[in-house]
Design a protein around this motif. Sequence first.
Motif, PDB file in Angstrom:
ATOM      1  N   PRO A 360       0.714  -1.254   0.056  1.00  0.00           N
ATOM      2  CA  PRO A 360       0.053  -0.148  -0.037  1.00  0.00           C
ATOM      3  C   PRO A 360       0.856   1.402  -0.047  1.00  0.00           C
ATOM      4  CG  PRO A 360      -0.869  -1.546   1.613  1.00  0.00           C
ATOM      5  CD  PRO A 360       0.456  -2.233   0.991  1.00  0.00           C
ATOM      6  N   GLY A 361       2.030   1.295   0.684  1.00  0.00           N
ATOM      7  CA  GLY A 361       2.799   2.483   0.497  1.00  0.00           C
ATOM      8  C   GLY A 361       3.671   2.708  -0.611  1.00  0.00           C
ATOM      9  N   ASN A 362       3.792   1.711  -1.554  1.00  0.00           N
ATOM     10  CA  ASN A 362       4.525   1.616  -2.752  1.00  0.00           C
ATOM     11  C   ASN A 362       3.876   2.189  -4.046  1.00  0.00           C
ATOM     12  OD1 ASN A 362       6.528   1.351  -4.429  1.00  0.00           O
ATOM     13  ND2 ASN A 362       6.196  -0.795  -4.614  1.00  0.00           N
ATOM     14  N   CYS A 363       3.462   3.476  -3.977  1.00  0.00           N
ATOM     15  CA  CYS A 363       2.529   4.274  -4.964  1.00  0.00           C
ATOM     16  C   CYS A 363       3.674   4.688  -6.132  1.00  0.00           C
ATOM     17  CB  CYS A 363       1.730   5.197  -4.247  1.00  0.00           C
ATOM     18  SG  CYS A 363       0.437   4.629  -3.481  1.00  0.00           S
ATOM     19  N   ASN A 364       3.838   3.901  -6.955  1.00  0.00           N
ATOM     20  CA  ASN A 364       4.813   4.465  -7.932  1.00  0.00           C
ATOM     21  C   ASN A 364       4.135   4.552  -9.481  1.00  0.00           C
ATOM     22  OD1 ASN A 364       3.916   1.733  -8.696  1.00  0.00           O
ATOM     23  ND2 ASN A 364       6.183   0.908  -8.817  1.00  0.00           N
ATOM     24  N   ARG A 365       2.800   4.730  -9.546  1.00  0.00           N
ATOM     25  CA  ARG A 365       2.239   5.149 -10.562  1.00  0.00           C
ATOM     26  C   ARG A 365       1.268   6.179 -10.353  1.00  0.00           C
ATOM     27  NH1 ARG A 365       2.421   1.689 -15.026  1.00  0.00           N
ATOM     28  NH2 ARG A 365       3.686  -0.071 -14.921  1.00  0.00           N
ATOM     29  N   GLU A 387      -1.464   6.568  -7.349  1.00  0.00           N
ATOM     30  CA  GLU A 387      -1.908   7.796  -6.831  1.00  0.00           C
ATOM     31  C   GLU A 387      -2.868   8.157  -7.946  1.00  0.00           C
ATOM     32  OE1 GLU A 387       1.123  10.124  -5.665  1.00  0.00           O
ATOM     33  OE2 GLU A 387       2.021   9.204  -4.190  1.00  0.00           O
ATOM     34  N   PHE A 388      -3.642   9.311  -7.745  1.00  0.00           N
ATOM     35  CA  PHE A 388      -4.567   9.830  -8.398  1.00  0.00           C
ATOM     36  C   PHE A 388      -4.518  11.258  -8.463  1.00  0.00           C
ATOM     37  CE2 PHE A 388      -6.153   6.001  -6.388  1.00  0.00           C
ATOM     38  CZ  PHE A 388      -6.463   4.918  -7.321  1.00  0.00           C
ATOM     39  N   SER A 407      -3.120   9.510   4.329  1.00  0.00           N
ATOM     40  CA  SER A 407      -2.487  10.874   3.975  1.00  0.00           C
ATOM     41  C   SER A 407      -2.871  11.335   2.580  1.00  0.00           C
ATOM     42  CB  SER A 407      -0.985  10.750   4.100  1.00  0.00           C
ATOM     43  OG  SER A 407      -0.493   9.563   3.088  1.00  0.00           O
ATOM     44  N   LYS A 408      -3.535  10.270   1.694  1.00  0.00           N
ATOM     45  CA  LYS A 408      -3.570  10.741   0.277  1.00  0.00           C
ATOM     46  C   LYS A 408      -5.162  11.356   0.033  1.00  0.00           C
ATOM     47  CE  LYS A 408       0.244   9.054  -1.282  1.00  0.00           C
ATOM     48  NZ  LYS A 408       1.206  10.044  -1.561  1.00  0.00           N
ATOM     49  N   GLU A 431      -4.997   2.941  10.598  1.00  0.00           N
ATOM     50  CA  GLU A 431      -5.939   3.213  11.748  1.00  0.00           C
ATOM     51  C   GLU A 431      -6.131   4.650  12.102  1.00  0.00           C
ATOM     52  OE1 GLU A 431      -3.658   1.500  15.161  1.00  0.00           O
ATOM     53  OE2 GLU A 431      -4.210  -0.452  14.521  1.00  0.00           O
ATOM     54  N   LYS A 432      -5.498   5.653  11.513  1.00  0.00           N
ATOM     55  CA  LYS A 432      -5.761   7.039  11.560  1.00  0.00           C
ATOM     56  C   LYS A 432      -5.970   8.017  10.313  1.00  0.00           C
ATOM     57  CE  LYS A 432      -3.520  10.811  14.418  1.00  0.00           C
ATOM     58  NZ  LYS A 432      -2.533  11.319  15.105  1.00  0.00           N
ATOM     59  N   TRP A 433      -6.993   8.891  10.592  1.00  0.00           N
ATOM     60  CA  TRP A 433      -7.311   9.733   9.586  1.00  0.00           C
ATOM     61  C   TRP A 433      -7.266  11.096  10.213  1.00  0.00           C
ATOM     62  CZ3 TRP A 433     -12.580  11.299   6.880  1.00  0.00           C
ATOM     63  CH2 TRP A 433     -12.123  12.263   5.915  1.00  0.00           C
ATOM     64  N   GLU A 434      -6.510  12.109  10.021  1.00  0.00           N
ATOM     65  CA  GLU A 434      -6.376  13.085  10.813  1.00  0.00           C
ATOM     66  C   GLU A 434      -6.589  14.308   9.536  1.00  0.00           C
ATOM     67  OE1 GLU A 434      -3.797  16.220  13.662  1.00  0.00           O
ATOM     68  OE2 GLU A 434      -3.381  14.236  13.239  1.00  0.00           O
ATOM     69  N   MET A 435      -7.709  14.964   9.644  1.00  0.00           N
ATOM     70  CA  MET A 435      -8.206  15.821   8.577  1.00  0.00           C
ATOM     71  C   MET A 435      -7.448  17.493   8.639  1.00  0.00           C
ATOM     72  SD  MET A 435     -12.389  15.055   8.530  1.00  0.00           S
ATOM     73  CE  MET A 435     -12.489  16.536   7.116  1.00  0.00           C
ATOM     74  N   GLU A 436      -7.521  17.928   7.789  1.00  0.00           N
ATOM     75  CA  GLU A 436      -6.839  19.226   7.792  1.00  0.00           C
ATOM     76  C   GLU A 436      -8.023  20.386   7.635  1.00  0.00           C
ATOM     77  OE1 GLU A 436      -4.033  19.676   4.770  1.00  0.00           O
ATOM     78  OE2 GLU A 436      -2.845  17.889   5.334  1.00  0.00           O
ATOM     79  N   GLU A 437      -7.678  21.530   8.035  1.00  0.00           N
ATOM     80  CA  GLU A 437      -8.667  22.772   8.136  1.00  0.00           C
ATOM     81  C   GLU A 437      -9.211  22.985   6.676  1.00  0.00           C
ATOM     82  OE1 GLU A 437     -10.785  24.770  10.504  1.00  0.00           O
ATOM     83  OE2 GLU A 437      -8.932  24.200  11.300  1.00  0.00           O
TER      84      GLU A 437
END
Length: 530
Positions: A360-365, A387-388, A407-408, A431-437
């Motif tokens: 899952p962490g190996n986003c190379n396209r 990645e999109f 994080s995406k 396990e964690k999603w931290e949103m941004e303002e």
Amino acid sequence: MHIACKCKGLPHTVVIFAGILSIIERYCWQEFADSLSSSTSMKTEPLELSYSHLPEYLKPCLLYFGAFREDQDIPVQRLLWLWISEGFVQKTEGKSLDDMAEDYLMDLVSRSLVTVTKQRTTGGAKTCRIHDLVHEFCLAKAKNEGFLQILHGDSDISTFTGPCPHRLCIYLIKEEELEKMRLYFPNLRCLFVFSYYHWNFSWKVIKLRDGSPGFPVLKLLRVLDLGDFDFGTSFPMEVVFLAHLRFLAIHGHMKDIPSAIDNLSRLETFLVKGNFDAVVLPNSIWNIKTLRHLWTTNSSMWCGFCLPIDNVEVSTHLDHLNTLSLAVDPFSQSLQDILTKLPSIRRLKCVTVRSEAKSPGNCNRILTLDKLTSLQSLKLQRFVGYEFEYPFNLKKLTLSFNHQPWSKMSAIGELPNLKVLKLECNSFVGEKWEMEEGEFPNLRFLKFSRLDICLWIAPSYSFLRLEKLVLYECAKLQEVPSSLGKCENLELIELRGCCESAVSSVKQIQQEQVSTGSQDLKIVIRATVD
């Protein structure tokens, strides 16, 4: 009062007359009241009057409902595509045919002739139906005007009387009756094949007496829906001789479509029902310049059309393609080439036909979709290792089995027009999603389904326009952020298969809303887990 008395307490008559009055000027109401007969049956008169007040372009749209079963919820998208294929929808400058067709439907709804039974998450109607009295009226009127004829299992085509219809619906017709169809309905424009009992006919056993295929070639057909015939893995080759066809719906598990499909040079909508895998399209599909909708439907997520790209000229496009269910090899170099050939696409479902997975962490396209400026609805399934880059104008996004890190999510949160976000099984992991303002400024609908998230952190005044939150089987999620209590538009929070602490947090949000004077928030709890 004169009109109200004429309703004689019949609720449906009240609704029909109100629909008529809503579209005529008030100074015409007395004239309308005077036109009401005291002797005509109140079962039919309201519908006759309402039909006579319809604009000419809406009359065939209403009668078309007679082709569907009584009390059936009708998929709106399919209905509108059928209207367009039949030529009922008039072109208007500045509006697409799809938008015009939707306007037609809502006009019938406003006149109380059609009822919306299910709304889309993006707004508008998803399914609709008509009252049984309206259905009875449509059948009788359609038959009398030669617009539509219904044939049942005990029907004998040779005994048919009345105007030769342009449209025919068949329910469980006998094999011998198929032989007569070409003789008795030579000018048929539309053919539906339905089953009352929701089981599939076997096309292989239906043959004419001379051994030829069971479907007689009716060369003037514009609409052909063979959804209740199961073709198995074989495409019905006789279909390619229907040169005037605009709409084609077939049911089967065929793996590929013959190159002769381009004989259907006027084809606008091609639906394949029941397929469990990718349907390979030939290179000749690029020759059909009128194609607007290529779609597959099945309970399985992994189905779609494989568009060919090899040996196709760079200048070749499906310029009018509006809707596409696309199946691809996720690691193919041609995927981006296919997308560049779809300049007008508005609705895209993109699924993969290979199961290789990367970390899952190996986003190379990178899947570049931001050039699809007309795209409004997007569904991406099983794109592991990608990645999109999302289209700026996107309104609806559904993701599943993409194994993205949380994080995406910021790339999605920046989309200014996004109204609906559905995160299905393993779309995001962690396990964690931290949103941004400031993220998700226009989101109305948010759904989590079968995600492994434990901690969800949202800043104050997040999701300011959120109306509905749905959490399905997110058993690890400990709580819903309390900041959602500040969402003034929030109408519903639905939880199923979530833990008790998450349920408690939702009830606290409801209490906070009540304390501020709002009674609008509804909580639905189903099957909590320990």
